[in-house]
Design an enzyme around this catalytic site. Structure first.
Site, PDB file in Angstrom:
ATOM      1  N   CYS A   4       0.795  -1.228   0.000  1.00 18.81           N
ATOM      2  CA  CYS A   4       0.000   0.000   0.000  1.00 18.81           C
ATOM      3  C   CYS A   4       0.828   1.280   0.000  1.00 18.81           C
ATOM      4  CB  CYS A   4      -0.976  -0.001   1.170  1.00 18.81           C
ATOM      5  SG  CYS A   4      -2.238  -1.271   1.008  1.00 18.81           S
ATOM      6  N   HIS A  36     -13.637   8.630  -7.964  1.00 23.61           N
ATOM      7  CA  HIS A  36     -12.674   8.803  -9.060  1.00 23.61           C
ATOM      8  C   HIS A  36     -11.680   9.927  -8.774  1.00 23.61           C
ATOM      9  CE1 HIS A  36     -15.423   6.081 -11.069  1.00 23.61           C
ATOM     10  NE2 HIS A  36     -14.401   5.788 -11.861  1.00 23.61           N
ATOM     11  N   GLU A  53     -12.954  -1.109   2.122  1.00 27.09           N
ATOM     12  CA  GLU A  53     -11.899  -0.886   1.133  1.00 27.09           C
ATOM     13  C   GLU A  53     -11.889  -2.014   0.095  1.00 27.09           C
ATOM     14  OE1 GLU A  53      -7.987   1.136   2.153  1.00 27.09           O
ATOM     15  OE2 GLU A  53      -7.417  -0.984   2.023  1.00 27.09           O
TER      16      GLU A  53
END
Length: 135
Positions: free
Chosen positions: A24, A69, A124
């Site tokens: 990550c 987005h 997530e």
């Protein structure tokens, strides 16, 4: 008596974690699911906690304008300038954009929108979720 309603939203976003050793730390994306649970001791004049249509209109509008987005990164991230130079849509935050932090940001925004959310769950992935509870 306690009543509650739940509305689920979906967004797509990219992020990365600073000072993290693992996958990550790299810029990557997610298709997240956001659950919002609104509670009340009483029903309104329409016998609802809150109209689902109204919840969708107010919350989806904020999510679309801010998180969906977008690249969600820390204001301290050195990629910030590069992404801005390439006209990428960013949502900059003070901390790492973890699921826990994003759930809290959404809960705080719901308060500003006068939505009495008691729980925000930020999924997530299909198997990884963070939850924050309001007062």
């Amino acid at each position: 008596m306690k009543y509650s309603v739940k509305k689920i939203f979906e967004i797509s976003y990219a992020h990365r974690l600073l000072n993290y050793k693992g996958k990550c730390e790299n810029l990557h994306g997610h298709n997240a699911k956001i659950e919002i649970i609104i509670t009340s001791n009483n029903l309104n004049d329409e016998d609802m906690v809150m109209d689902f249509v109204e919840i969708k209109k107010r919350v989806k509008d904020w999510l679309d304008k801010n998180l969906d987005h977008r690249v969600i990164i820390s204001k301290k991230d050195p990629l910030k300038k590069v992404l801005q130079n390439h006209k990428q849509k960013l949502f900059l935050i003070d901390n790492n954009p973890t699921a826990e932090v994003l759930a809290k940001i959404i809960l705080d925004e719901l308060k500003k929108l006068k939505i009495n959310a008691k729980i925000v769950r930020f999924w997530e992935t299909d198997t990884s979720m963070a939850e924050v509870k309001g007062e």
